[in-house]
Motif scaffolding. Sequence first.
Motif, PDB file in Angstrom:
ATOM      1  N   ALA A   1       7.143  22.826  -4.988  1.00 43.28           N
ATOM      2  CA  ALA A   1       7.602  22.958  -6.381  1.00 43.28           C
ATOM      3  C   ALA A   1       8.753  21.991  -6.643  1.00 43.28           C
ATOM      4  N   ALA A   2       9.640  21.851  -5.669  1.00 43.34           N
ATOM      5  CA  ALA A   2      10.786  20.939  -5.830  1.00 43.34           C
ATOM      6  C   ALA A   2      10.306  19.493  -5.936  1.00 43.34           C
ATOM      7  N   ALA A   3       9.295  19.142  -5.148  1.00 44.26           N
ATOM      8  CA  ALA A   3       8.739  17.782  -5.196  1.00 44.26           C
ATOM      9  C   ALA A   3       8.166  17.492  -6.578  1.00 44.26           C
ATOM     10  N   LEU A   4       7.417  18.449  -7.113  1.00 43.27           N
ATOM     11  CA  LEU A   4       6.797  18.261  -8.432  1.00 43.27           C
ATOM     12  C   LEU A   4       7.865  18.055  -9.506  1.00 43.27           C
TER      13      LEU A   4
ATOM     14  N   VAL B   1       6.887  14.007  -8.163  1.00 43.19           N
ATOM     15  CA  VAL B   1       5.800  13.779  -7.197  1.00 43.19           C
ATOM     16  C   VAL B   1       4.593  14.599  -7.654  1.00 43.19           C
ATOM     17  N   THR B   2       3.551  13.908  -8.107  1.00 46.64           N
ATOM     18  CA  THR B   2       2.371  14.632  -8.591  1.00 46.64           C
ATOM     19  C   THR B   2       1.228  14.625  -7.574  1.00 46.64           C
ATOM     20  N   THR B   3       1.372  13.799  -6.527  1.00 46.95           N
ATOM     21  CA  THR B   3       0.382  13.784  -5.441  1.00 46.95           C
ATOM     22  C   THR B   3       1.127  13.618  -4.123  1.00 46.95           C
ATOM     23  N   ALA B   4       0.682  14.343  -3.101  1.00 47.50           N
ATOM     24  CA  ALA B   4       1.352  14.235  -1.804  1.00 47.50           C
ATOM     25  C   ALA B   4       0.334  14.358  -0.679  1.00 47.50           C
TER      26      ALA B   4
ATOM     27  N   ILE C   1       2.893  -1.740   1.198  1.00 46.98           N
ATOM     28  CA  ILE C   1       3.871  -0.684   1.478  1.00 46.98           C
ATOM     29  C   ILE C   1       3.573   0.499   0.567  1.00 46.98           C
ATOM     30  N   ALA C   2       3.543   1.687   1.144  1.00 43.95           N
ATOM     31  CA  ALA C   2       3.439   2.913   0.339  1.00 43.95           C
ATOM     32  C   ALA C   2       4.581   3.837   0.742  1.00 43.95           C
ATOM     33  N   THR C   3       5.052   4.623  -0.214  1.00 40.41           N
ATOM     34  CA  THR C   3       6.223   5.445   0.065  1.00 40.41           C
ATOM     35  C   THR C   3       5.852   6.790   0.661  1.00 40.41           C
ATOM     36  N   GLY C   4       6.658   7.212   1.621  1.00 47.53           N
ATOM     37  CA  GLY C   4       6.566   8.566   2.168  1.00 47.53           C
ATOM     38  C   GLY C   4       7.960   8.993   2.549  1.00 47.53           C
ATOM     39  N   THR C   5       8.312  10.222   2.222  1.00 47.59           N
ATOM     40  CA  THR C   5       9.692  10.653   2.504  1.00 47.59           C
ATOM     41  C   THR C   5       9.866  11.138   3.940  1.00 47.59           C
ATOM     42  N   ASP C   6       8.801  11.714   4.529  1.00 46.18           N
ATOM     43  CA  ASP C   6       8.923  12.481   5.774  1.00 46.18           C
ATOM     44  C   ASP C   6       9.810  13.708   5.555  1.00 46.18           C
ATOM     45  N   CYS C   7       9.767  14.267   4.340  1.00 49.05           N
ATOM     46  CA  CYS C   7      10.605  15.431   4.046  1.00 49.05           C
ATOM     47  C   CYS C   7      10.236  16.588   4.964  1.00 49.05           C
TER      48      CYS C   7
ATOM     49  N   LYS D   1      15.059  16.685   9.394  1.00 47.80           N
ATOM     50  CA  LYS D   1      16.413  17.140   9.078  1.00 47.80           C
ATOM     51  C   LYS D   1      17.097  16.282   8.000  1.00 47.80           C
ATOM     52  N   GLY D   2      17.501  16.931   6.933  1.00 45.70           N
ATOM     53  CA  GLY D   2      18.256  16.264   5.876  1.00 45.70           C
ATOM     54  C   GLY D   2      17.407  15.540   4.844  1.00 45.70           C
ATOM     55  N   VAL D   3      16.094  15.435   5.073  1.00 49.94           N
ATOM     56  CA  VAL D   3      15.230  14.708   4.135  1.00 49.94           C
ATOM     57  C   VAL D   3      14.492  15.726   3.256  1.00 49.94           C
ATOM     58  N   LEU D   4      14.716  15.614   1.942  1.00 47.45           N
ATOM     59  CA  LEU D   4      14.257  16.633   1.005  1.00 47.45           C
ATOM     60  C   LEU D   4      12.986  16.197   0.271  1.00 47.45           C
ATOM     61  N   PRO D   5      12.211  17.168  -0.219  1.00 43.67           N
ATOM     62  CA  PRO D   5      11.008  16.827  -0.987  1.00 43.67           C
ATOM     63  C   PRO D   5      11.330  16.035  -2.252  1.00 43.67           C
ATOM     64  N   GLU D   6      12.576  16.113  -2.711  1.00 41.48           N
ATOM     65  CA  GLU D   6      12.991  15.386  -3.926  1.00 41.48           C
ATOM     66  C   GLU D   6      13.340  13.932  -3.632  1.00 41.48           C
ATOM     67  N   HIS D   7      13.232  13.491  -2.399  1.00 39.85           N
ATOM     68  CA  HIS D   7      13.760  12.179  -2.021  1.00 39.85           C
ATOM     69  C   HIS D   7      12.828  10.988  -2.271  1.00 39.85           C
ATOM     70  N   LEU D   8      11.714  11.191  -2.974  1.00 39.28           N
ATOM     71  CA  LEU D   8      10.784  10.067  -3.146  1.00 39.28           C
ATOM     72  C   LEU D   8      11.425   8.910  -3.922  1.00 39.28           C
ATOM     73  N   ALA D   9      12.190   9.238  -4.958  1.00 36.96           N
ATOM     74  CA  ALA D   9      12.848   8.173  -5.734  1.00 36.96           C
ATOM     75  C   ALA D   9      13.822   7.385  -4.846  1.00 36.96           C
ATOM     76  N   ARG D  10      14.456   8.100  -3.946  1.00 41.10           N
ATOM     77  CA  ARG D  10      15.358   7.438  -3.008  1.00 41.10           C
ATOM     78  C   ARG D  10      14.588   6.511  -2.068  1.00 41.10           C
TER      79      ARG D  10
END
Length: 401
Positions: free
Chosen positions: A99-102, A106-109, A304-310, A313-322
């Motif tokens: 839910a936090a990612a959405l 983030v609409t697809t994961a 290159i494609a983005t992945g957070t690895d949320c 430790k310390g990496v959040l589902p909200e971190h895609l923009a980062r």
Amino acid sequence: MIVIEKVRLIDGIADGARGPVDVVVDGERIVAIRDHRPGPPPAGEETARRIDGSGRTLLAGFVDCHCHYPIDPLADDGFALFGQEPHERTILRAARSAAAALRAGVTTARSAGAPGNLDVVLRDAIAAGDTPGPRLLAAGPALTITGGHGWLFGREADGELELVRAVRTNVRDGADHIKVVASEAAMLTTAVAGVEEMTEAEVAAVVREAARLRRRVMAHAQGDQAVRNAARAGVASVEHAFLANDETLAVMKECGTTLVPTLTVTDVWSALPGRSPDQVERQAVLSRLHRRSTESAIRMGIPIATGTDCGVKGVLPEHLAREIRNAWDHGLAPIDAIRAGTVNGARLLGLADEIGTVEAGKVADLLLVEGDPLADLRRLEEVALVLQRGRIAHDPRGLAA
Ligand SMILES: [Zn+2]
């Protein structure tokens, strides 16, 4: 029907933004994009819900190609927690993370491995509308050698025969793709090595069987040899590639392998409190090598494609923009960093016909942010609205009220 009016558009196709445009959404899909003209709404759109996009930018929803929603990134050791808590407890946390990612756009994961098929359960619950979250592609348990990285929540298998059986088991149990652990985790070992844990032949056996079952393979690979093994074996994406040298990256380029560099992990871990002096030292080496590997890959034109690895430790589902900003910091132009976070992920997941760009006919998975992210990528964190399959999924400014 929803019309987002007077908005700046990054469609993922053009090399920049355009606008002001009106983007018309009907049902699940984008039905029209046209230059904005003042005046009454065109015939057929009189009753549409109108959303003011002025001063804002619309883009495709983000794709997070590497997530572990069941793992608690705030726990002291989220991975060890698995063995200690019941799955029922874990799945509730996974739902919260999704839910936090959405809400962050983030609409697809793509799940990068979960214990006991929890990501399969979560995927189906999200698809049924029982709980909010991105469209999720499930891996089930990651395939790892006996005692290999992630064995606590993976599926242990040794040799080609066992690995083939493991692929079949995961697919039988609902996996959309296969995650293999091709190397150890460089940071968790006592030397910065990322030594291979599967041979090229073993990874190739996984890729072959997955292909028969129409599934793609993502490979955790950190050491140079492990990255080379995975690329040669034909995986769709190499995850991390922290220690890959230029010759190995050239192999990736030749094989058409996508790199998911998970830069935010290194970014976060470089400043993680509570590390031993030894860990601080190893992380410094790792950070330097990871930067070199990613910068080379970008220079060489590896997708290159983005992945957070949320969940790490310390990496959040909200971190895609980062992660998008980190990709820019390693050499991608702002527009290409945004593409890494949208259309490149859609391509990697085999969903480019449906999502990843803003075009008439595509599914309306859309993100509206404040200002102009091409001028400042931090704007991607200022979410004004999230649309998922044409429905308002998050409206923190009350724009649709
Ligand atoms: Zn991971």
